[in-house]
Design an enzyme around this catalytic site. Structure first.
Site, short mmCIF file in Angstrom:
data_model
loop_
_atom_site.label_atom_id
_atom_site.label_comp_id
_atom_site.label_asym_id
_atom_site.label_seq_id
_atom_site.Cartn_x
_atom_site.Cartn_y
_atom_site.Cartn_z
N TYR A 96 40.12 -13.57 89.10
CA TYR A 96 39.34 -14.13 87.84
C TYR A 96 39.32 -15.86 88.16
CZ TYR A 96 38.83 -16.23 83.41
OH TYR A 96 38.06 -17.00 82.29
N LYS A 139 35.58 -18.22 88.72
CA LYS A 139 35.10 -19.26 87.78
C LYS A 139 34.83 -20.49 88.81
CE LYS A 139 35.23 -17.55 84.09
NZ LYS A 139 33.93 -17.31 83.36
#
Length: 324
Positions: free
Chosen positions: A155, A159
């Protein structure tokens, strides 16, 4: 004063992706209340229909059901749009560790599709959700842009990649992109359900149901919990930021620090419950402490958050008492 006095050119049109999600639906509501047009895009993979139902009959709102993984959908969604607020993504560090390929597809490819569509449509500003997770194992507090460590989860990596593409799109194609590194956002419409629910709504729901919540780790981890109103302000102010501020990422938080065990105590007290928590194992990929230096966002975006944790948590509890 916050974002209620922000003015955009008359007839401005916004695209909010992930518009049925927690942050997206709050952005839709705020922009409609300011009197501007909004197009929402969502595929309901994590967003909920009830989050957008109340806007469907609004004359300034149109909704497109679609997936950011499909470039054609993104191109159509960006037609005639001035400002893109890209919130569509899959969240949750633990879930990303279980599903790295899926996160690559949605969070990286999907965001890239949106940037490409925005570029071809001549969008003025492209504001996208990044995350405090990009700081990874960098131990220093407060967290400051330009001082990042090694990411600890797929994750966080997605980003980080969004930010790299944002930088490139500003430099190569002149698309004004602004990455907003959210720090533990909470507030109305945040989903309390499921194994990957955020901690505040999850605790509130369990306590209201007289269930024993589990705290992962010893409860001494700290977070810069950020009320949703501050995040709305940051998104709208980024839309008015100068081109000099584009191609960069900004910490979006209040700049405070709360310990999980203290929040738990505060919630039990506010809800008048005497339930001791269960302490479980620490979660893989979690950062122990997070606290933001927000001076760059203040200086470059004019961000000036008004909602501290105490004020935000009162509002959040009130909302959950009415809506759970």
């Amino acid at each position: 004063m916050g974002y209620k006095d922000i003015k955009f050119p008359e007839g401005s049109k916004f695209l909010v992706t992930g518009s049925a999600g927690f942050i997206g639906s709050n952005l839709v509501e705020a922009i409609l209340n300011l009197g501007y047009k909004v197009r929402g895009l969502d595929n309901f993979s994590t967003g909920k229909k009830e989050n957008v139902e109340e806007f469907l009959n609004h004359p300034n709102y149109e909704f497109v059901e679609g997936d950011i993984r499909d470039l054609e959908t993104c191109m159509k969604a960006c037609e005639g749009i001035d400002y893109v607020l890209n919130q569509a993504a899959w969240g949750s560090v633990p879930r990303s560790i279980e599903m790295p390929l899926f996160y690559e597809e949605v969070n990286i490819k999907g965001t890239l599709n949106m940037m490409e569509a925005a570029r071809h449509s001549g969008v003025k500003k492209f504001v996208y959700a990044s995350s405090s997770s990009v700081y990874g194992d960098e131990p220093n507090l407060p967290k400051r842009e330009g001082r990042e460590g090694n990411v600890l989860s797929p994750y966080a990596l997605t980003k980080k990649m969004n930010e790299e593409y944002g930088k490139l799109y500003s430099k190569l194609y002149g698309l004004d992109t602004y990455g907003l590194r959210y720090f533990n956002v909470f507030g109305r419409r945040q989903n309390p359900e499921g194994a990957y629910a955020a901690v505040i709504p999850k605790f509130i729901k369990q306590l209201l149901n007289d269930e024993q919540p589990t705290i992962n780790g010893d409860g001494k981890q700290s977070r810069d919990f950020t009320y949703i109103e501050n995040v709305i302000e940051a998104n709208l102010k980024a839309c008015l930021a100068s081109t000099n501020a584009a191609g960069q990422a900004y910490n979006i938080a209040y700049g405070g620090r709360e310990f999980l065990i203290d929040i738990y105590t505060q919630l039990t007290s506010a809800l008048e419950k005497e339930i001791q928590p269960h302490f479980g194992p620490e979660r893989l990929g979690d950062i122990k402490h997070s606290n933001a230096d927000i001076s760059k966002a203040k200086q470059m975006l004019g961000y000036n958050p008004e909602w501290n944790f105490e004020r935000g948590i009162e509002q959040a509890i009130e909302w959950y008492l009415k809506n759970l």
